[in-house]
Write an enzyme that holds these catalytic residues in place. Structure first.
Site, PDB file in Angstrom:
ATOM      1  N   HIS A 121       0.872  -1.181   0.000  1.00 18.79           N
ATOM      2  CA  HIS A 121       0.000   0.000   0.000  1.00 18.79           C
ATOM      3  C   HIS A 121       0.909   1.231   0.000  1.00 18.79           C
ATOM      4  CE1 HIS A 121      -2.765   2.970   1.795  1.00 18.79           C
ATOM      5  NE2 HIS A 121      -3.759   2.158   1.482  1.00 18.79           N
ATOM      6  N   ASP A 198       3.218  -4.034   8.144  1.00 19.34           N
ATOM      7  CA  ASP A 198       2.001  -3.238   7.956  1.00 19.34           C
ATOM      8  C   ASP A 198       0.812  -4.174   8.189  1.00 19.34           C
ATOM      9  OD1 ASP A 198      -0.217  -1.930   7.053  1.00 19.34           O
ATOM     10  OD2 ASP A 198       0.549  -1.543   5.028  1.00 19.34           O
ATOM     11  N   GLN A 201      -4.439  -4.552   7.227  1.00 15.53           N
ATOM     12  CA  GLN A 201      -5.485  -5.466   6.747  1.00 15.53           C
ATOM     13  C   GLN A 201      -5.592  -6.738   7.570  1.00 15.53           C
ATOM     14  OE1 GLN A 201      -7.856  -4.962   4.566  1.00 15.53           O
ATOM     15  NE2 GLN A 201      -7.111  -2.947   3.976  1.00 15.53           N
ATOM     16  N   LYS A 224     -10.253  -0.040  10.691  1.00 20.14           N
ATOM     17  CA  LYS A 224     -10.392  -1.258   9.879  1.00 20.14           C
ATOM     18  C   LYS A 224     -10.812  -2.450  10.742  1.00 20.14           C
ATOM     19  CE  LYS A 224      -7.414   0.301   6.354  1.00 20.14           C
ATOM     20  NZ  LYS A 224      -7.850   0.612   5.013  1.00 20.14           N
ATOM     21  N   CYS A 362      -4.672   2.479  -3.653  1.00 19.13           N
ATOM     22  CA  CYS A 362      -3.392   2.965  -3.096  1.00 19.13           C
ATOM     23  C   CYS A 362      -2.275   1.953  -3.341  1.00 19.13           C
ATOM     24  CB  CYS A 362      -3.500   3.277  -1.602  1.00 19.13           C
ATOM     25  SG  CYS A 362      -4.726   4.520  -1.239  1.00 19.13           S
TER      26      CYS A 362
HETATM   27  N1  PMP Z   1      -1.725  -0.484   4.619  1.00 22.25           N
HETATM   28  C1  PMP Z   1      -2.717  -1.194   4.083  1.00 22.25           C
HETATM   29  C2  PMP Z   1      -2.441  -2.577   3.580  1.00 22.25           C
HETATM   30  C3  PMP Z   1      -3.997  -0.643   3.996  1.00 22.25           C
HETATM   31  O1  PMP Z   1      -4.997  -1.348   3.454  1.00 22.25           O
HETATM   32  C4  PMP Z   1      -4.225   0.661   4.493  1.00 22.25           C
HETATM   33  C5  PMP Z   1      -5.599   1.315   4.400  1.00 22.25           C
HETATM   34  N2  PMP Z   1      -6.199   1.222   3.158  1.00 22.25           N
HETATM   35  C6  PMP Z   1      -3.143   1.358   5.053  1.00 22.25           C
HETATM   36  C7  PMP Z   1      -1.921   0.751   5.104  1.00 22.25           C
HETATM   37  C8  PMP Z   1      -3.293   2.743   5.589  1.00 22.25           C
HETATM   38  O2  PMP Z   1      -4.203   2.789   6.638  1.00 22.25           O
HETATM   39  P1  PMP Z   1      -4.772   4.201   7.145  1.00 22.25           P
HETATM   40  O3  PMP Z   1      -5.279   4.906   5.924  1.00 22.25           O
HETATM   41  O4  PMP Z   1      -5.837   3.846   8.102  1.00 22.25           O
HETATM   42  O5  PMP Z   1      -3.620   4.939   7.767  1.00 22.25           O
END
Ligand code: PMP
Length: 409
Positions: A121, A198, A201, A224, A362
């Site tokens: 991401h 990270d 998810q 999430k 993203c």
């Molecule tokens: N890493 C992953 C794999 C994600 O899916 C997301 C959220 N889409 C993020 C990081 C970032 O999370 P946040 O926008 O809540 O900071």
């Protein structure tokens, strides 16, 4: 608590969208909140709201107790050794930026390596791009296979003695399969590197034990996992956090302030400059209690079963391409339909009450790897049912016939 009763706790799900029952299939972007979390927030604001740590009055003590209590619950949830290993942040993005902005800048030198993968991401990519630019470190990529995953052999081949940090997602938000982070941690440590996971998810879908994984840092977001927005967590091994400098300076995080210099509190408080996210942390604590009551193993089995059900049905559909590995998927499917832009598809599905995500998620490098500018993604969580998936499939069939009609030739 039975998983089949879980929907009852989510008020938002009991509505119709465009005359159809809401099938919310976008939990990978943000999960819905149970009444227990909503009530915890309301209770805090109605009964206990005050600033933390500094106030000696009753409300201040209550707020501090609730805030620090949430830290303890979070530590237990991910099996951290101690509550002081939990830094509250704004979310996974802020957590990763903290490590990249503090640890990476202090540790990396010209020619050192930061290892990532192209499935990351943007939140687990851009901070490392920036850290590499400012330190002269090389950003190295673990090569991906055609389905977007990587092998442990490729991890072995990529990490070297020049590697200082390995940053990898536990579960990708496009592929939906768990990476072998425990093995990757072993390889990283063999070469003297640290691993940043990270967990944005994974945290909502599978049991996370940071000591078993032996990861050095683990980042996730409250929203999430059915908690509020605006709260996230950085787990870090205490010795690493102790050695890191803060990247935000101001009230709350100080020990002593002079005219030209200041000293900081211990970790984790030195990283929490300014009035902390008190209500968010309390809401996160309530979400943790809720998920624990159901059981992460029950949630994982449910999410995997629904994903399998969706994939089996979608494989039978003509003109539909599925992306990513087929096996071991937990909670999401990524796909495209021939000649229909995913944004158009999502718009048509919304007409039938189905909420999915469309775009690059993203993950532009991963989209490029697949040769797709954008994809559609349906994601499932503990409150989704096979009826939601059927509603999606029905909507996809409707979209297929609708666009067939409007296509030239
Ligand atoms: N890493 C992953 C794999 C994600 O899916 C997301 C959220 N889409 C993020 C990081 C970032 O999370 P946040 O926008 O809540 O900071």
């Amino acid at each position: 608590m039975n998983i089949s009763d879980v929907r009852e706790f989510f008020p938002i799900l009991h509505q119709t969208i465009n005359g159809c029952p809401l099938a919310y299939l976008d939990s990978a972007a943000s999960a819905q909140k149970p009444i227990q979390v909503i009530e915890a927030l309301t209770h805090y604001y109605e009964q206990n709201n005050a600033n933390v740590h500094r106030s000696v009055h009753t409300l201040g003590s209550r707020a501090t107790e609730a805030y620090e209590g949430a830290r303890v619950r979070t530590a237990r949830f991910i099996h951290a050794k101690q509550a002081e290993e939990i830094v509250f942040t704004r979310g996974a993005t802020a957590s990763i930026n903290l490590v990249a902005g503090s640890y990476a800048r202090a540790v990396c030198k010209e020619g050192d390596e930061i290892v990532v993968s192209a499935m990351e991401h943007h939140s687990n990519l851009l901070p490392w791009q920036q850290a590499a630019k400012t330190t002269g470190a090389v950003l190295k990529y673990i090569p991906l296979q055609a389905d977007g995953s990587f092998t442990i052999q490729e991890v072995e081949n990529t990490i070297t003695n020049r590697t200082k940090i390995v940053a990898i997602s536990h579960i990708s938000n496009v592929l939906g399969v768990a990476n072998p982070v425990q093995q990757i941690a072993q390889i990283a440590h063999k070469h003297g590197a640290v691993i940043m996971v990270d967990g944005a998810q994974s945290i909502a879908h599978i049991k996370v034990n940071v000591q078993e994984l032996d990861c050095d840092f683990y980042a996730f977001s409250g929203h999430k996992m059915s908690g509020p927005t605006g709260i996230g967590v950085l787990y870090g091994k205490k010795a690493l956090l102790d050695g890191m400098e803060p990247i935000e300076f101001g009230g709350e995080m100080i020990a002593e302030v002079g005219l030209h210099d200041a000293s900081w509190k211990e970790a984790p408080w030195k990283f929490e400059g300014g009035t902390p996210i008190v209500a968010g942390a309390i809401g996160l604590g309530a979400a943790i209690d809720f998920l624990k009551q159901i059981g992460l193993d029950v949630i994982e089995a449910h999410d995997k079963q629904l994903t399998r059900y969706a994939i089996e049905q979608m494989k039978r559909m003509e003109h539909l391409t599925l992306y990513g590995p087929e096996e071991g998927r937990c909670g999401l499917v990524t796909f495209n339909m021939d000649h229909i832009h995913p944004h158009d598809l999502a718009t048509v599905l919304d007409m039938y009450g189905v909420a999915i995500r469309a775009g690059h998620h993203c993950c532009q490098p991963l989209m490029r790897h697949f040769g797709a500018g954008a994809t559609a993604r349906a994601s499932f969580y503990l409150y989704n049912t096979e009826a939601d998936v059927d509603q999606l499939l029905n909507g996809l069939n409707k979209a297929a016939s609708y666009f067939e009609g409007v296509q030239p030739g």
